[in-house]
Design a protein around this motif. Structure first.
Motif, PDB file in Angstrom:
ATOM      1  N   VAL A  22       0.804  -1.225   0.000  1.00 42.82           N
ATOM      2  CA  VAL A  22       0.000   0.000   0.000  1.00 42.82           C
ATOM      3  C   VAL A  22       0.836   1.274   0.000  1.00 42.82           C
ATOM      4  CG1 VAL A  22      -1.961  -1.149   1.090  1.00 42.82           C
ATOM      5  CG2 VAL A  22      -0.316   0.098   2.501  1.00 42.82           C
ATOM      6  N   CYS A  23       2.122   1.162  -0.261  1.00 46.56           N
ATOM      7  CA  CYS A  23       2.976   2.349  -0.176  1.00 46.56           C
ATOM      8  C   CYS A  23       2.591   3.437  -1.172  1.00 46.56           C
ATOM      9  CB  CYS A  23       4.453   1.972  -0.306  1.00 46.56           C
ATOM     10  SG  CYS A  23       4.952   1.481  -1.954  1.00 46.56           S
ATOM     11  N   ARG A  24       1.922   3.090  -2.244  1.00 45.28           N
ATOM     12  CA  ARG A  24       1.496   4.101  -3.222  1.00 45.28           C
ATOM     13  C   ARG A  24       0.092   4.635  -2.930  1.00 45.28           C
ATOM     14  NH1 ARG A  24       4.827   4.075  -7.974  1.00 45.28           N
ATOM     15  NH2 ARG A  24       6.257   2.321  -7.907  1.00 45.28           N
ATOM     16  N   GLN A  25      -0.562   4.081  -1.946  1.00 47.65           N
ATOM     17  CA  GLN A  25      -1.901   4.507  -1.553  1.00 47.65           C
ATOM     18  C   GLN A  25      -1.801   5.629  -0.517  1.00 47.65           C
ATOM     19  OE1 GLN A  25      -4.561   3.220  -3.151  1.00 47.65           O
ATOM     20  NE2 GLN A  25      -3.051   2.080  -4.329  1.00 47.65           N
ATOM     21  N   PRO A  26      -2.892   6.330  -0.256  1.00 42.68           N
ATOM     22  CA  PRO A  26      -2.852   7.441   0.703  1.00 42.68           C
ATOM     23  C   PRO A  26      -2.950   6.996   2.166  1.00 42.68           C
ATOM     24  CG  PRO A  26      -5.022   7.300  -0.259  1.00 42.68           C
ATOM     25  CD  PRO A  26      -4.168   6.271  -0.964  1.00 42.68           C
ATOM     26  N   TYR A  27      -2.027   6.113   2.554  1.00 41.78           N
ATOM     27  CA  TYR A  27      -1.985   5.618   3.929  1.00 41.78           C
ATOM     28  C   TYR A  27      -0.609   5.861   4.517  1.00 41.78           C
ATOM     29  CZ  TYR A  27      -5.992   2.905   2.284  1.00 41.78           C
ATOM     30  OH  TYR A  27      -7.179   2.525   1.734  1.00 41.78           O
ATOM     31  N   PHE A  28      -0.592   6.507   5.665  1.00 42.87           N
ATOM     32  CA  PHE A  28       0.655   6.653   6.420  1.00 42.87           C
ATOM     33  C   PHE A  28       0.470   5.917   7.741  1.00 42.87           C
ATOM     34  CE2 PHE A  28       3.414   8.661   9.516  1.00 42.87           C
ATOM     35  CZ  PHE A  28       4.628   8.575   8.854  1.00 42.87           C
ATOM     36  N   GLN A  82       7.156  14.659   5.294  1.00 51.73           N
ATOM     37  CA  GLN A  82       7.926  14.147   4.153  1.00 51.73           C
ATOM     38  C   GLN A  82       7.056  13.213   3.308  1.00 51.73           C
ATOM     39  OE1 GLN A  82       8.906  14.059   7.341  1.00 51.73           O
ATOM     40  NE2 GLN A  82      11.008  14.742   7.520  1.00 51.73           N
ATOM     41  N   TRP A  83       6.277  12.368   3.980  1.00 54.29           N
ATOM     42  CA  TRP A  83       5.383  11.465   3.258  1.00 54.29           C
ATOM     43  C   TRP A  83       4.367  12.268   2.455  1.00 54.29           C
ATOM     44  CZ3 TRP A  83       0.053  11.052   3.890  1.00 54.29           C
ATOM     45  CH2 TRP A  83      -0.553  10.041   3.151  1.00 54.29           C
ATOM     46  N   LEU A  84       3.787  13.284   3.068  1.00 50.94           N
ATOM     47  CA  LEU A  84       2.773  14.094   2.390  1.00 50.94           C
ATOM     48  C   LEU A  84       3.365  14.792   1.166  1.00 50.94           C
ATOM     49  CD1 LEU A  84      -0.171  14.938   2.571  1.00 50.94           C
ATOM     50  CD2 LEU A  84       0.537  16.840   4.024  1.00 50.94           C
ATOM     51  N   ALA A  85       4.578  15.308   1.295  1.00 54.14           N
ATOM     52  CA  ALA A  85       5.234  15.953   0.146  1.00 54.14           C
ATOM     53  C   ALA A  85       5.460  14.968  -0.991  1.00 54.14           C
ATOM     54  CB  ALA A  85       6.547  16.570   0.584  1.00 54.14           C
ATOM     55  N   LYS A  86       5.893  13.750  -0.657  1.00 52.13           N
ATOM     56  CA  LYS A  86       6.104  12.714  -1.693  1.00 52.13           C
ATOM     57  C   LYS A  86       4.783  12.345  -2.346  1.00 52.13           C
ATOM     58  CE  LYS A  86      10.366  10.897  -1.633  1.00 52.13           C
ATOM     59  NZ  LYS A  86      11.183  10.685  -2.777  1.00 52.13           N
TER      60      LYS A  86
END
Length: 89
Positions: A22-28, A82-86
């Motif tokens: 799920v790394c490309r999905q909107p989940y952190f 950082q995740w949100l920027a990516k």
């Protein structure tokens, strides 16, 4: 998603596969290890290779009573910007 635990995961293979898939999905995923465990697996999830977007963070605290709410959330969300920027790229 915030996971607060006092021990490492027991379903390590499934958990690692899920975080990677799920790394490309909107989940952190924010993992908070509380107590005296080493939390080696949760640390590993924070630094998993082969993910175009780092979608997990980890921090450890010995005792939640010893940190303020703002410190707790600051540490839980430390990697979120950082995740949100990516994700926006």
């Amino acid at each position: 998603m915030i996971f607060i635990t006092d021990g490492d995961a027991t379903d390590k293979q499934l958990t690692q596969a899920w975080i990677t898939q799920v790394c490309r999905q909107p989940y952190f995923w924010a993992f908070a290890g509380i107590g005296h465990e080493s939390f080696a697996f949760l640390k590993k999830l924070d630094d998993l290779p082969n993910r175009p977007v780092d979608n997990a963070g980890f921090f450890k605290a010995r005792d939640l009573e010893q940190i303020s709410d703002s410190e707790f959330f600051g540490r839980v969300l430390a990697e979120y910007p950082q995740w949100l920027a990516k994700r926006r790229q």
